[in-house]
Scaffold this active site. Structure first.
Site, PDB file in Angstrom:
ATOM      1  N   SER A   1      -8.688 -10.566  17.409  1.00 46.59           N
ATOM      2  CA  SER A   1      -7.614 -11.061  17.959  1.00 46.59           C
ATOM      3  C   SER A   1      -6.905 -12.400  18.450  1.00 46.59           C
ATOM      4  O   SER A   1      -5.940 -12.599  19.076  1.00 46.59           O
ATOM      5  CB  SER A   1      -8.814 -10.983  19.705  1.00 46.59           C
ATOM      6  OG  SER A   1      -8.800  -9.194  19.292  1.00 46.59           O
TER       7      SER A   1
ATOM      8  N   ASP B   1     -14.098  -2.122  21.825  1.00 52.09           N
ATOM      9  CA  ASP B   1     -13.674  -1.893  23.076  1.00 52.09           C
ATOM     10  C   ASP B   1     -14.242  -0.546  23.375  1.00 52.09           C
ATOM     11  O   ASP B   1     -14.786   0.279  23.917  1.00 52.09           O
ATOM     12  CB  ASP B   1     -12.792  -2.496  23.321  1.00 52.09           C
ATOM     13  CG  ASP B   1     -12.395  -3.605  23.258  1.00 52.09           C
ATOM     14  OD1 ASP B   1     -13.547  -3.929  22.017  1.00 52.09           O
ATOM     15  OD2 ASP B   1     -11.627  -4.595  23.475  1.00 52.09           O
ATOM     16  N   GLU B   2     -13.430   0.551  22.565  1.00 51.91           N
ATOM     17  CA  GLU B   2     -13.505   2.161  22.851  1.00 51.91           C
ATOM     18  C   GLU B   2     -14.339   3.019  23.027  1.00 51.91           C
ATOM     19  O   GLU B   2     -14.468   4.439  22.523  1.00 51.91           O
ATOM     20  CB  GLU B   2     -12.120   2.635  21.948  1.00 51.91           C
ATOM     21  CG  GLU B   2     -12.790   2.588  20.216  1.00 51.91           C
ATOM     22  CD  GLU B   2     -12.372   1.546  19.143  1.00 51.91           C
ATOM     23  OE1 GLU B   2     -12.347   1.669  18.336  1.00 51.91           O
ATOM     24  OE2 GLU B   2     -11.999   0.237  20.682  1.00 51.91           O
TER      25      GLU B   2
ATOM     26  N   LYS C   1     -22.161  -9.654  14.966  1.00 54.22           N
ATOM     27  CA  LYS C   1     -20.904  -8.615  15.924  1.00 54.22           C
ATOM     28  C   LYS C   1     -20.764  -7.149  15.460  1.00 54.22           C
ATOM     29  O   LYS C   1     -20.462  -7.000  14.345  1.00 54.22           O
ATOM     30  CB  LYS C   1     -19.830 -10.052  16.123  1.00 54.22           C
ATOM     31  CG  LYS C   1     -18.907  -9.009  17.113  1.00 54.22           C
ATOM     32  CD  LYS C   1     -17.093  -9.551  17.226  1.00 54.22           C
ATOM     33  CE  LYS C   1     -16.503  -9.220  17.498  1.00 54.22           C
ATOM     34  NZ  LYS C   1     -14.930  -9.210  17.160  1.00 54.22           N
TER      35      LYS C   1
ATOM     36  N   TYR D   1     -20.757 -11.480  10.731  1.00 52.01           N
ATOM     37  CA  TYR D   1     -19.568 -10.066  12.172  1.00 52.01           C
ATOM     38  C   TYR D   1     -19.072  -9.317  11.208  1.00 52.01           C
ATOM     39  O   TYR D   1     -18.802  -9.798   9.885  1.00 52.01           O
ATOM     40  CB  TYR D   1     -17.901 -11.368  12.028  1.00 52.01           C
ATOM     41  CG  TYR D   1     -17.180 -11.219  12.727  1.00 52.01           C
ATOM     42  CD1 TYR D   1     -17.235  -9.223  12.991  1.00 52.01           C
ATOM     43  CD2 TYR D   1     -15.833 -11.061  12.825  1.00 52.01           C
ATOM     44  CE1 TYR D   1     -16.197  -9.179  13.415  1.00 52.01           C
ATOM     45  CE2 TYR D   1     -14.423 -10.405  13.007  1.00 52.01           C
ATOM     46  CZ  TYR D   1     -14.522  -9.454  13.151  1.00 52.01           C
ATOM     47  OH  TYR D   1     -13.294  -8.738  13.853  1.00 52.01           O
TER      48      TYR D   1
ATOM     49  N   SER E   1     -11.523  -7.746  22.351  1.00 55.34           N
ATOM     50  CA  SER E   1      -9.696  -8.209  22.475  1.00 55.34           C
ATOM     51  C   SER E   1      -9.513  -7.366  24.181  1.00 55.34           C
ATOM     52  O   SER E   1      -8.705  -7.753  24.477  1.00 55.34           O
ATOM     53  CB  SER E   1      -8.809  -7.290  20.875  1.00 55.34           C
ATOM     54  OG  SER E   1      -9.159  -5.960  21.406  1.00 55.34           O
TER      55      SER E   1
END
EC number: 4.1.3.3
Length: 293
Positions: free
Chosen positions: A49, A191-192, A165, A137, A208
Site C-alpha cells: 500500500s 480487508d474484505e 501476515k 509476509y 490498506s
C-alpha cells in the site's frame, strides 16, 4: 515476542509529488490520521500500500523515518523490508531496527522460482543481521509463493519468526496454522475477509482500506470476537461495498482522494500508477457521503 503485536494496523499509504518524491508533510498527516481518526493499534510501513516496490532504498528509509517521527511510541510499528535484493532487505532491516521499529516483516522473495530452502535462508539471514523479530509476509496471489503447513513449521521453529501476515483466501490452511501454532501471531491481510479471518482466530489485521475505514474494521473485529457474527457481517457487507467501489476506481489514488476530502495532503500515486480519474468524482462523493468516510 518482546512486545504484544496483536491488533489492527493500517498498511500505510505514502503520498508522492509530481516528480515521484515522498511528500513528508503529507505522510505525517496520513500516519497521524490512522491514530487520531481511525484509532488503530499500529502501522505497517513500506508494504504494498506504500507502493514500496516502486521506491529506491533511500526513499524507503525516508518513509520509515518520517512515519516513526509522526507517531513516535504512540502505536506499534512494523517495518516491511522485503526485497529481491537481500542486501537491501538487510540494510533496511538494520535501519528500521535502529530507529525503533517493534518488528520487521518481509514479503517472500518473488519473480524467480526460489526453492523453500532459499526462501527460509533469506528470512534467517535478515534476522541474523538485525536481531529483530520477523513476521512472514505471505501473499501468494502476488508472489506465486505458497508456503505449506510443514514449511511454516520449519520457519516458526526460529524463535525470532514470531508470526505471519496472512494475505490468502485459503481458510483451511489458516485454520491449520492457527491450530498448530497457537502462540504465533497471525495478522490477516485481506480487508474484505476480516469477519472470516477473525472467526478463524487471527490476532489482528493489516489493511490498506483501514487508512480511511479503520473504525468500521475495529467494530467488525470486536463484534466477531464477541460472537456477534450477524452484526459483524452487516458491517463487513458495508466495508465490502466500499472496497468493491474503491477497487473499481483504482485503490491507491481513490484512497488518497478520500484522505484529501478530509483535508489531508495525500499527494499522488507513484508512476506508472495514474492519478485519480475525475470521471469517477460523483461516484466517490456518493461513497464518502453514504459510508461517512
Amino acid at each position: 515476542m518482546n512486545k504484544d503485536l496483536k491488533g489492527l494496523y493500517a498498511a500505510l499509504l505514502v503520498p508522492f509529488d509530481e516528480n515521484g518524491q515522498v511528500n513528508e508533510q503529507g505522510l505525517k498527516q496520513i500516519a497521524q490520521n490512522t491514530i487520531e481518526t481511525e484509532e488503530l493499534d499500529g502501522l505497517y510501513v513500506n508494504g504494498s500500500s506504500g507502493e514500496n516496490f516502486l521506491l529506491n532504498t533511500e526513499q524507503k528509509k525516508q518513509v520509515f523515518k518520517v512515519a516513526k517521527e509522526a507517531v513516535g511510541d504512540k502505536v506499534k510499528l512494523i517495518a516491511q523490508v522485503g526485497s529481491l535484493d537481500l542486501n537491501e532487505a538487510i540494510e533496511l532491516g538494520k535501519y528500521a531496527t535502529e530507529i525503533g521499529y517493534d518488528a520487521l516483516s518481509a514479503v517472500t522473495p518473488f519473480y524467480y522460482p526460489f526453492t523453500f530452502e532459499e526462501i527460509r535462508d533469506y528470512y534467517f539471514d535478515i534476522i541474523e543481521a538485525t536481531q529483530n523479530n520477523m513476521i512472514i509476509y505471505a501473499i501468494p496471489d502476488l508472489t506465486g509463493v505458497n508456503i505449506s503447513i510443514e514449511q511454516f513449521s520449519e520457519l516458526f521453529n526460529h524463535e525470532k519468526i514470531v508470526g505471519v501476515k496472512y494475505t490468502a483466501p485459503n481458510f483451511f490452511l489458516l485454520e491449520r496454522i492457527r491450530k498448530a501454532f497457537p502462540d504465533k501471531l497471525i495478522l490477516s491481510g485481506f480487508d474484505e475477509m476480516l469477519v472470516q479471518a477473525t472467526i478463524s482466530g487471527v490476532d489482528g489485521a493489516i489493511g490498506s482500506t483501514y487508512n480511511v475505514n479503520g473504525r468500521r474494521a475495529r467494530k467488525i473485529f470486536d463484534l466477531a470476537r464477541q460472537g456477534q457474527i450477524q452484526e459483524a457481517y452487516q458491517l463487513q457487507h458495508d466495508s465490502n461495498d466500499i472496497i468493491e467501489t474503491v477497487l473499481s476506481m483504482g485503490i491507491y489514488p481513490t484512497l488518497k482522494e478520500i484522505l484529501r476530502h478530509r483535508g489531508i495532503d495525500a499527494g499522488l500515486p507513484k508512476r506508472p500508477f495514474k492519478p485519480f480519474n475525475e470521471a469517477h468524482r460523483q461516484t466517490l462523493d456518493q461513497l464518502i457521503a453514504k459510508y461517512d468516510l
